[in-house]
Design a protein around this motif. Structure first.
Motif, mmCIF file in Angstrom:
data_model
loop_
_atom_site.group_PDB
_atom_site.id
_atom_site.type_symbol
_atom_site.label_atom_id
_atom_site.label_comp_id
_atom_site.label_asym_id
_atom_site.label_seq_id
_atom_site.Cartn_x
_atom_site.Cartn_y
_atom_site.Cartn_z
ATOM 1 N N ASP A 1 0.832 -1.196 0.000
ATOM 2 C CA ASP A 1 0.000 0.000 0.000
ATOM 3 C C ASP A 1 0.875 1.257 0.000
ATOM 4 O O ASP A 1 0.632 2.212 -0.724
ATOM 5 N N ARG B 1 -8.001 7.783 7.091
ATOM 6 C CA ARG B 1 -7.512 7.081 5.902
ATOM 7 C C ARG B 1 -6.706 5.842 6.263
ATOM 8 O O ARG B 1 -6.897 4.763 5.708
ATOM 9 N N SER B 2 -5.799 5.981 7.260
ATOM 10 C CA SER B 2 -4.948 4.831 7.600
ATOM 11 C C SER B 2 -5.782 3.704 8.204
ATOM 12 O O SER B 2 -5.528 2.528 7.949
ATOM 13 N N LYS C 1 -7.695 1.842 5.451
ATOM 14 C CA LYS C 1 -6.768 0.982 4.695
ATOM 15 C C LYS C 1 -6.462 -0.297 5.453
ATOM 16 O O LYS C 1 -6.526 -1.389 4.900
#
Length: 555
Positions: free
Chosen positions: A105, A257-258, A261
């Protein structure tokens, strides 16, 4: 039979004397094995810096000898620097499934995917190289798929534990492989590098299982919405939140966001088990009763507090803390962040939330071994030499004391600084030379372009501000055409300090007129005179030292 190794070198490029940016180097004759490539969050005096990574100058100078980067697990302090390192050092990367999925990623974001070789290993993999053999063993940590690394040489093994603890009731189906560790110990460990994070903490680290029970209890007691803040990469903790939500019939929205993911990656690989209809989008949370909602959040870089403080100040784009919300902080502060964490907790209480945080209830346990477990690791491995790593200097020192208590004599323990080499020859160790090591600062897109001088300037600006002096001169007529105009930012408020500004302007004018009379105008000397005289004048009047920038134009 192993090929006889003449010389082994072991040193750290990061991870000693600090928390984070772990990177260790094991050199066996001509081969170099790099273990982990982490990042560190900036200290308070690193103004404007986003992250800090190790200095890999030595590895770049010897890039044809580097056999690969071997990753122990998927936390930022162990893999966060990989994409930066691979730009300069295109070598294979070895890691377990989850670790490499998280690295992939990062590489796709950096535009490096497909240009780098990623090789998946597991706890049973054995890799053969010309000078050494590399094997792995399973450890328990707060993220699945964590391993320790063992480099087998003819002088004995060099073992790096990675981050570990001995959890007798782990959330993961796979506990630590104590049998394999004992086998490595029996075969002979030349040098052990072990995690020192909790070396000052007596006893044993609590079990992850106990946290699951506590989180479930809080979910049961909460009447309104529940907001859980956790490190994005603490996959075991995330699973416990989803389990508690399932037991209490709540939907979960994931923010950050992290976090989004990690949840996606871990779920796709089967490390997170989430019922199909449990996840909802953030936009839909108002369509459900408050007692049926849980929000799972983290901040930038997976650091939980940043997002929470924005929510508490009503500055978060999607979620604001309301009266009656229950906030569960299922994380402990990163060392150095304690003050900002306590401020955030304060803000949450002010916003009307019921806050449950680490220290008050058992909603988080460390992923690192405490003293009794560190002693157990030392006794299992029975190393000839010992290097405490992964911790600040006082933690390394505490770990060395534990080693001494288990019978490793102090002269066989090395407390190293970054770049200090320990050399092994014929099974004996001595301190060697030093290699270049230090911090590479990343600010925006700039990697390493902000150094000590820029940081010093930023520090000066933050303390006393800046004063800009603009003058236009005619060189031929030897006269001042306009100015001096004085602009102040962060030094004094101009409208309330007219006398000071006028005095400064008069002083500058006198300096220029004098230098015009005395000799041909030489820019650098003139600017230096303005700086020196003005600095002294302002310090006498204000006891402050702003940065002074003279700008001289000529027509």
């Amino acid at each position: 039979m192993r090929k006889e190794t003449e010389k082994i070198k072991v040193f750290a490029l990061g991870g000693v004397g600090e928390i984070g940016k772990n990177m260790y180097v094991i050199e066996v004759d001509s081969d170099i094995f790099v273990v982990d490539a982490g990042l560190m969050f900036p200290e308070e005096e690193m103004f404007g810096i986003d992250i800090v990574i190790p200095d890999i100058t030595y590895l770049q100078e010897n890039k044809e000898r580097v056999k690969g980067i071997f990753l122990t697990h998927g936390h930022e302090d162990h893999i966060g620097g990989v994409s930066y390192v691979l730009r300069k050092l295109p070598v294979p990367v070895y890691g377990t499934r989850l670790t490499l999925a998280l690295v992939e990623d990062k590489l796709s974001e950096a535009g490096l995917l497909g240009r780098v070789t990623l090789k998946t290993i597991d706890a049973n993999s054995v890799l053969e190289f010309e000078t050494a053999q590399v094997s792995f063993f399973r450890v328990t940590h707060s993220i699945p798929d964590a391993v320790g690394i063992c480099v087998h040489t003819s002088q004995g093994s060099i073992v790096y534990t990675g981050d570990f603890k001995f959890d007798q009731t782990p959330v993961d189906v796979y506990g630590a492989d104590i049998g394999k560790m004992a086998q490595i110990g029996n075969e002979g460990v030349l040098c052990l590098l072990s995690d020192s994070t909790n070396a000052e903490r007596p006893g044993f680290t609590g079990s992850e299982r106990s946290v699951g029970v506590e989180i479930s209890k809080e979910f049961h007691n909460a009447e309104g919405r529940i907001i859980v803040a956790s490190f994005a990469s603490n996959v075991h903790r995330l699973q416990q939140v989803f389990d508690a939500a399932f037991e209490n019939d709540r939907k979960v929205a994931v923010v950050g966001r992290s976090m989004v993911k990690v949840v996606d990656i871990a779920r796709n690989l089967g490390y997170l088990h989430i019922p199909d209809d449990m996840l909802i989008s953030l936009q839909d949370i108002d369509n459900y009763p408050e007692c049926k909602i849980a929000v799972l959040t983290t901040g930038s870089q997976g650091e939980p507090m940043a997002a929470l403080s924005r929510m508490a100040k009503n500055a978060h784009k999607q979620v604001a803390i309301r009266k009656g919300d229950t906030v569960i902080i299922a994380a402990s502060p990163i060392p150095g962040n304690e003050t900002s964490v306590s401020k955030t907790i304060d803000l949450l209480f002010r916003a009307g939330a019921n806050v449950i945080y680490y220290g008050e209830k058992k909603i988080h346990v460390s992923g690192h071994a405490s003293q009794e477990e560190l002693k157990l690791m030392l006794n299992i491995m029975k190393p000839k030499y010992f290097i405490p790593v992964h911790g600040e200097f006082r933690m390394q020192k505490a770990h060395a004391k534990l080693a001494s208590a288990t019978g490793i004599s102090p002269h066989r323990t090395f407390i190293v600084e970054k770049g200090e080499v320990i050399e092994f020859k014929e099974g004996r160790a001595k301190a060697g030379t030093k290699v270049q090591a230090g911090n590479v600062l990343i600010d925006g897109l700039g990697v390493g372009d902000v150094g000590n001088i820029v940081l010093r300037d930023r520090k000066l600006l933050s303390q006393d501000g800046i004063l800009v002096v603009v003058i236009t001169l005619s060189k031929e007529a030897k006269t001042i055409v306009s100015g001096p105009e004085i602009i102040s930012r962060g030094f004094v408020y101009v409208r309330e300090s007219e006398q000071l500004i006028d005095g400064s302007a008069r002083l500058v004018k006198e300096i220029i007129e004098q230098s015009i009379r005395e000799y041909a105008i030489e820019w650098s000397t003139l600017k230096q005179n303005i700086r020196d005289s003005l600095s002294q004048f302002l310090f006498e009047r204000t006891k402050r030292k702003p940065m002074i920038l003279p700008i001289i134009m000529e027509i």
